[in-house]
Each structure stands twice: as structure tokens, then as C-alpha cells.
Design an enzyme around this catalytic site. Sequence first.
Site, PDB file in Angstrom:
ATOM      1  N   TYR A  16       0.831  -1.212   0.000  1.00  0.00           N
ATOM      2  CA  TYR A  16       0.000   0.000   0.000  1.00  0.00           C
ATOM      3  C   TYR A  16       0.866   1.264   0.000  1.00  0.00           C
ATOM      4  O   TYR A  16       0.555   2.238   0.683  1.00  0.00           O
ATOM      5  CB  TYR A  16      -0.933  -0.008   1.211  1.00  0.00           C
ATOM      6  N   TYR A 143     -14.062  -5.175   2.700  1.00  0.00           N
ATOM      7  CA  TYR A 143     -12.662  -5.531   2.422  1.00  0.00           C
ATOM      8  C   TYR A 143     -12.409  -6.904   3.033  1.00  0.00           C
ATOM      9  O   TYR A 143     -12.575  -7.103   4.234  1.00  0.00           O
ATOM     10  CB  TYR A 143     -11.680  -4.515   3.006  1.00  0.00           C
ATOM     11  N   ASP A 235     -16.428 -13.201   8.315  1.00  0.00           N
ATOM     12  CA  ASP A 235     -15.021 -12.796   8.262  1.00  0.00           C
ATOM     13  C   ASP A 235     -14.641 -12.127   9.590  1.00  0.00           C
ATOM     14  O   ASP A 235     -14.884 -10.944   9.786  1.00  0.00           O
ATOM     15  CB  ASP A 235     -14.811 -11.842   7.080  1.00  0.00           C
ATOM     16  N   LYS A 264      -4.871 -12.455  11.561  1.00  0.00           N
ATOM     17  CA  LYS A 264      -4.411 -11.294  12.331  1.00  0.00           C
ATOM     18  C   LYS A 264      -4.076 -11.637  13.779  1.00  0.00           C
ATOM     19  O   LYS A 264      -3.016 -12.174  14.055  1.00  0.00           O
ATOM     20  CB  LYS A 264      -5.412 -10.151  12.222  1.00  0.00           C
TER      21      LYS A 264
END
Length: 422
Positions: A16, A143, A235, A264
Site C-alpha cells: 500500500y 474488504y 469474516d 491477524k
Amino acid sequence: MYTLKERDYLVNWHPYTQMKKADDIVPIVRGEGAYIFDENNKKYIDAVSSWWVTLHGHAHPYIAKKVYEQLNTLEQVIFAGFTHRPAVELSERLLALLPFNQQKVFYSDNGSTAIEVGLKMCMQFHYNNQENRQKILAFKNAYHGDTFGAMSVSGRGIWTQPFNERLFEVIFIETPTEENIESIKKQIAELADEVACFIYEPLVQGAAGMLMYEAAYLDELMNFCRKKRILLIQDEVFVGFGRTGKIFAANHLSEVPDVMCFSKGLTGGTMPLGVTTCSDLIYNAFYSKDYTKTLYHGHSFTASPLACTAALASLELLLEEATQEKIVNIVTQHEVFREQLKTHPKVKVVRQCGTILALEWKTEEETSYFSDMHKKLYPYFLDHGILLRPLGNIIYLVPPYCISTVDLNYIYKTILKALDEL
């Protein structure tokens, strides 16, 4: 003699990041608790848990000890045809905490691949059952990752534009509210027989700017989809492991999904690991003497013994009473600060879900990831010893659970200072 930053620029391509403008790379040499330290020993409070992954702080000694012990026992073994204690124990402990219908664990190595596995499970579920359901539902502004399947079910924009013609068809719907829930159900009903699954971020759309919506309307939408035989993929890559104030976002809901995805915070931020869990309904569609019904998906480091060991240690820490008290303290402090921000003239809106706090800075332009405010806010907080990564004009906090009251108050004061000065 090149500096570490100069050496980095010569060889690395950062995520990014427009590398032609990447003049703000900060070389970090160590981490401890809620802090990271640069090569000049400047200390930064990691207020975003290093992209939302670090639960218990950096270089946690207990996790390090457990990983070291595992490293000296078994560092890696192929997971096709073999198994090992860390993978078995992690699956047992996770499933015991998840909704009752989650019965099987499939390992991968990051959030995007956990999503890919979930999508493949649901698509092939219908294929194995000889049903022609190929459409997918997802929320606008979603996302779910950057691999092609995960990108397909994410909101379309500048990120996906070069690949749009190669992304598969997705029907995007609004996040549910009291005002729109009936119209969403009507939209789904018109094509329900063609829909394979519905994938969603429960309660918080992270990368979209920490957009939040109520559990009650998600429950209603999940219930409606289940009645239409639309499979549900939840998710929890971002919101899992305490971020919403409860162990999982699922703990806020009455309805249960068919598939759940995690990454994560799964290992406490120590190393990559992805998990996709599913119900027996899903699993049994693949359980067959027919080899064509096999889920042909795998990774070299599937169920890495080291990553599973880190996840076990992190989960053990998460469930400790002391950690749960820290989570409650963060939630409470955020609530107090949220009230302070509500009336500030430069704050458009403030949102909170558990340990996640976000504020939208009023600008002359529309709220956007590409707002020029990022160029002012990011270096401002770094100069003040705080790692924040604003999403354009949206400032958000996702701190590690070990953060002190003193450090949280310092972050709050610095945000207020920024609101006055910038």
C-alpha cells in the site's frame, strides 16, 4: 555507508505504498510491550497493533518461550497425511470457543487465504450437491483481502480497478439498518435461488473506515439468508480475539454462520496463520469416497507447528482474567473519550465497537481513504511518538491489550491537540 532506510529503499517494495513517494519509512529495530523502537531508540506507542495483529504486545516473553520450545521439538511437517499436537490442540480449543455448529478447522497462512478457503468451501458445496448456485453476496465497502477471490468480494475501487474484468460476479448490498433491512431482503429474495453464499464483516468494516452497524440487523439478515439456503461466511479476521469487547464478534449475535475466517490476532501478532472453520453441513458435502468431491486446496506451511504454538500461547493469554480486565479498561476509556469527541467542532462523527475507536475529521471534501489529511496526520502522530495509520481523514485506535492507562490518555490528549492545531 548506507543507512538501514537507504538500504531498504534499494531492495524492498512496501505494501500500500507509492514507492516514489516513500520517504517516510521508519526503520524499527525492536519491540517491547505496546512500544516499538527505531534505530535512534525513539519510542513509539503502537496504537494500531501493527496492522491490527498484536494483541498482547511486542516480543511477549511467554509466546516467545513457547515458540522456542516448539522450534527445538518440531519446526515443520507436511500437513497432508500427517498431523501434530499444536494443530490438534489449537483446533480443539478454538472450536470449544466458537458457535456450536463450527466442527472442523482448515489451516492456511493469512487472512486473504482464509477467505479464499471459505469461498471455495461454499462454492464447491453447491457443486458437490449438483446445485447451480454461483452468485455471491457481499456488503458495499467490504474488504476481505488482496488475493483474487478475496478481492472479488471486496468493494470495487482504485485498488481493484486494474483487475476488475478478471474478478468474478458479486452482488453488493448495503449494511443493514432499521430503515433498509426490508429492501435488502427483497433484493436478495429476487435472486436467492442463484446465490451460493453471503460473506460479511460482522459489526465493523475495518478498511472501509471502521464503519459500524448493529448486531440485531445482521442477525435478521443472517436468518433470512439461511431460510433461502444461502450459506454464511463470517469474516472475523479483524474483529476476532477480543477486538469488539467480546472474544469473537459471533458472541454479539444470535444467529450462527456456516463458515468462519480468522487470522491477524490469531497468533498474537507473532507470525502468519490463517484458519477457516466450518459446520458439519459444509464438511459432509466433501466427505465422500468420490475423490472429485475433495477440497483441493493447500499451502506448504499449512498448520505450521510454530504458528499453531504461537496461537495456543496467545489464546491462553487472551482468556486470562487479567487480559479480559485490560480489554474492559480499554473499552471504558474509549467510551469516556468518545463522549469528549462528540461535541468537538472538527469531528464529523465518532464510532466505537469494543476496543476499536474511530473518528472522522471534518474536511471540505468527502470522507475518503485518499484525503490529504493523511499526509498531515500520520507524520504529526509519529513526531509525537505514536504510531497511527489514518485511513485518509479517519483516525482510529486499535491498541494492544497491554497498553497502559497513561499511554491511552497520552494518545487521547495528542488527538485533541491535533484537532486544535491542524
